[in-house]
Design a protein around this motif. Structure first.
Motif, PDB file in Angstrom:
ATOM      1  N   GLU A 119      15.380   3.934 -13.973  1.00  0.00           N
ATOM      2  CA  GLU A 119      16.507   3.743 -14.349  1.00  0.00           C
ATOM      3  C   GLU A 119      17.515   4.990 -14.391  1.00  0.00           C
ATOM      4  O   GLU A 119      18.690   5.085 -14.095  1.00  0.00           O
ATOM      5  CB  GLU A 119      16.818   2.864 -15.494  1.00  0.00           C
ATOM      6  N   VAL A 134      13.720  -7.554  -8.343  1.00  0.00           N
ATOM      7  CA  VAL A 134      14.655  -8.235  -9.238  1.00  0.00           C
ATOM      8  C   VAL A 134      15.061  -7.110 -10.445  1.00  0.00           C
ATOM      9  O   VAL A 134      16.363  -7.096 -10.653  1.00  0.00           O
ATOM     10  CB  VAL A 134      13.994  -9.532  -9.960  1.00  0.00           C
ATOM     11  N   LYS A 135      14.000  -6.521 -10.782  1.00  0.00           N
ATOM     12  CA  LYS A 135      14.376  -5.608 -11.916  1.00  0.00           C
ATOM     13  C   LYS A 135      15.213  -4.235 -11.449  1.00  0.00           C
ATOM     14  O   LYS A 135      16.067  -4.019 -11.983  1.00  0.00           O
ATOM     15  CB  LYS A 135      13.236  -5.021 -12.833  1.00  0.00           C
ATOM     16  N   GLU A 156       9.873   1.794 -15.298  1.00  0.00           N
ATOM     17  CA  GLU A 156      11.214   1.321 -15.258  1.00  0.00           C
ATOM     18  C   GLU A 156      12.342   2.268 -15.952  1.00  0.00           C
ATOM     19  O   GLU A 156      13.310   2.378 -15.357  1.00  0.00           O
ATOM     20  CB  GLU A 156      11.200  -0.239 -15.856  1.00  0.00           C
ATOM     21  N   ASP A 166      22.883  -2.699 -11.386  1.00  0.00           N
ATOM     22  CA  ASP A 166      24.141  -3.250 -11.796  1.00  0.00           C
ATOM     23  C   ASP A 166      24.326  -2.474 -13.416  1.00  0.00           C
ATOM     24  O   ASP A 166      25.562  -2.117 -13.514  1.00  0.00           O
ATOM     25  CB  ASP A 166      24.057  -4.708 -12.495  1.00  0.00           C
ATOM     26  N   ARG A 167      23.211  -2.121 -14.070  1.00  0.00           N
ATOM     27  CA  ARG A 167      23.402  -1.468 -15.267  1.00  0.00           C
ATOM     28  C   ARG A 167      24.096   0.006 -15.168  1.00  0.00           C
ATOM     29  O   ARG A 167      24.986   0.346 -16.053  1.00  0.00           O
ATOM     30  CB  ARG A 167      22.108  -1.374 -16.262  1.00  0.00           C
ATOM     31  N   SER A 183      22.081  -2.245  -3.010  1.00  0.00           N
ATOM     32  CA  SER A 183      21.546  -3.468  -2.634  1.00  0.00           C
ATOM     33  C   SER A 183      21.099  -3.830  -1.363  1.00  0.00           C
ATOM     34  O   SER A 183      20.564  -5.011  -1.107  1.00  0.00           O
ATOM     35  CB  SER A 183      22.548  -4.772  -3.164  1.00  0.00           C
ATOM     36  N   THR A 189      10.235   2.910  -8.789  1.00  0.00           N
ATOM     37  CA  THR A 189      10.003   2.288  -9.981  1.00  0.00           C
ATOM     38  C   THR A 189       8.583   2.055 -10.271  1.00  0.00           C
ATOM     39  O   THR A 189       8.280   2.227 -11.471  1.00  0.00           O
ATOM     40  CB  THR A 189      10.752   0.746  -9.824  1.00  0.00           C
ATOM     41  N   GLN A 207      17.508  -4.473  -9.058  1.00  0.00           N
ATOM     42  CA  GLN A 207      19.113  -4.950  -8.888  1.00  0.00           C
ATOM     43  C   GLN A 207      19.505  -5.056 -10.337  1.00  0.00           C
ATOM     44  O   GLN A 207      20.778  -4.843 -10.360  1.00  0.00           O
ATOM     45  CB  GLN A 207      18.985  -6.464  -8.334  1.00  0.00           C
ATOM     46  N   GLN A 208      18.855  -5.552 -11.223  1.00  0.00           N
ATOM     47  CA  GLN A 208      19.252  -5.585 -12.695  1.00  0.00           C
ATOM     48  C   GLN A 208      19.632  -3.950 -13.217  1.00  0.00           C
ATOM     49  O   GLN A 208      20.640  -3.867 -13.540  1.00  0.00           O
ATOM     50  CB  GLN A 208      18.318  -5.955 -13.667  1.00  0.00           C
ATOM     51  N   MET A 209      18.874  -3.303 -12.728  1.00  0.00           N
ATOM     52  CA  MET A 209      19.166  -1.818 -13.072  1.00  0.00           C
ATOM     53  C   MET A 209      20.238  -1.167 -12.404  1.00  0.00           C
ATOM     54  O   MET A 209      21.033  -0.397 -12.844  1.00  0.00           O
ATOM     55  CB  MET A 209      17.978  -0.746 -12.753  1.00  0.00           C
TER      56      MET A 209
END
Length: 347
Positions: A187, A335-336, A183, A342-343, A166, A178, A338-340
């Motif tokens: 990931e 933003v996407k 995407e 987390d996943r 992050s 990315t 950061q979501q990746m």
């Protein structure tokens, strides 16, 4: 009556003098906390007579302060050291878009913010730093780590050291990858890096380099100027670190090495717009650009500026292929990303 007139004239003149003096001061909010920049600022003052007042903080702190101060902010110039932060400042309307032929001619289009409808630019990049790979020369083959994609390849399992996913430097790198891979593939790449980690992410970029040199890791990611500092150091410990690691500028056979930027903008509510533009134009001048290279081991952003930094030249052999995707695209992907992160459990 004559005395009153003279007094009034004196008062007006004094007010005018005070206003002129105020105009000769610029307030800078800076995330550049490098001691070597002092000469950069003092040279501007010597050349123009314009004094500089500086408030130092990190990128996030500066953005938060600008939002809190709103129209009451005294800031004239904003200096940030990451592409995603510059993009965020642009999106949040913290900058005053400007028109400058000097800056348009000097700074490549991919290192600027998105033009407004009238062609004004919200921010400009003034120096770049490559996101490079360092590796243990005794135990890792260069050809196994010469692309970013290989950081997530099973052949490098248990070898990777990296700072927090992050952190803005990594968010920018991951945002660029990315864009290149798409995407879904990005990931999977991030998941592969998590699987390849020698330890949980921690520390800064210099810590990653030293971890490779100590044998804790086989490969790590760092901004180029951290390695250049070690290369130019005179301490025996730093020399030992440099001797043990190799450096790769990734993806030279494909899209090129990711470069992050340090850049500047005129603050939205600046009371000294003309002088603020003058300062940004100064940062694009050859003398200032050479200072970025020699003082802080960064590459100049301006076109046609030659550098004389032995560490940078030793790293690259004189030049390298860098990616050319717009910084705004990198920012929009964060933003996407950061979501990746987390996943896949990338801390």
């Amino acid at each position: 009556m004559m005395k009153k007139h003279i007094a009034l004239v004196a008062l007006v003149c004094a007010a005018g003098t005070a206003a002129m003096a105020q105009d000769q001061v610029l307030n800078i909010y800076s995330a550049r906390h490098y001691a070597t920049d002092e000469a950069l600022y003092s040279n501007f003052t010597k050349a123009t007579g314009i004094k500089l007042n500086r408030v130092d903080a990190d990128d996030a702190g500066i953005v938060a302060r600008l939002k809190a101060e709103g129209s009451a902010s005294p800031a004239d110039i904003i200096l940030l050291v990451d592409a995603s932060r510059l993009w965020r400042g642009e999106v949040d309307g913290l900058f005053l878009p400007i028109q400058s032929r000097v800056l348009d001619d000097a700074i490549p289009a991919q290192l600027r913010g998105k033009p407004t409808t009238n062609g004004a630019i919200p921010w400009f990049g003034f120096s770049t730093r490559a996101r490079v790979i360092v590796y243990d020369k005794a135990h890792v083959k260069k050809e196994d780590v010469d692309t970013y994609e290989e950081l997530g390849d099973p052949k490098n399992k248990g070898k990777l050291c990296i700072r927090s996913g992050s952190h803005p430097y990594n968010l920018s790198l991951f945002g660029a990858v990315t864009e290149h891979l798409g995407e879904a593939a990005a990931e999977q790449w991030l998941k592969g890096m998590v699987n390849n980690m020698a330890r949980a992410p921690k520390g800064g970029d210099t810590d990653q380099i030293k971890a490779v040199a100590s044998g804790e890791c086989g490969v790590a990611v760092t901004n180029s100027y951290y390695l250049a500092r070690l290369m130019r150091s005179s301490t025996p410990e730093d020399r030992t670190v440099v001797e043990r690691v190799g450096v790769v500028f990734p993806n030279q056979a494909s899209w090129g090495t990711h470069v992050n930027i340090a850049g500047g903008a005129v603050a939205k509510y600046s009371k000294n717009k003309a002088n603020a533009i003058k300062f940004l134009e100064y940062l694009a001048s050859p003398v200032a650009q050479e200072h970025f290279a020699n003082g802080n081991n960064e590459w100049p952003a301006a076109k046609g500026v030659k550098i004389n930094n032995p560490a940078l030249q030793a790293m690259t052999g004189g030049s390298f292929k860098s990616e050319t995707i717009p910084i705004s695209v990198v920012g929009m992907n964060q933003v996407k990303v950061q979501q990746m992160l987390d996943r896949v459990g990338f801390k």
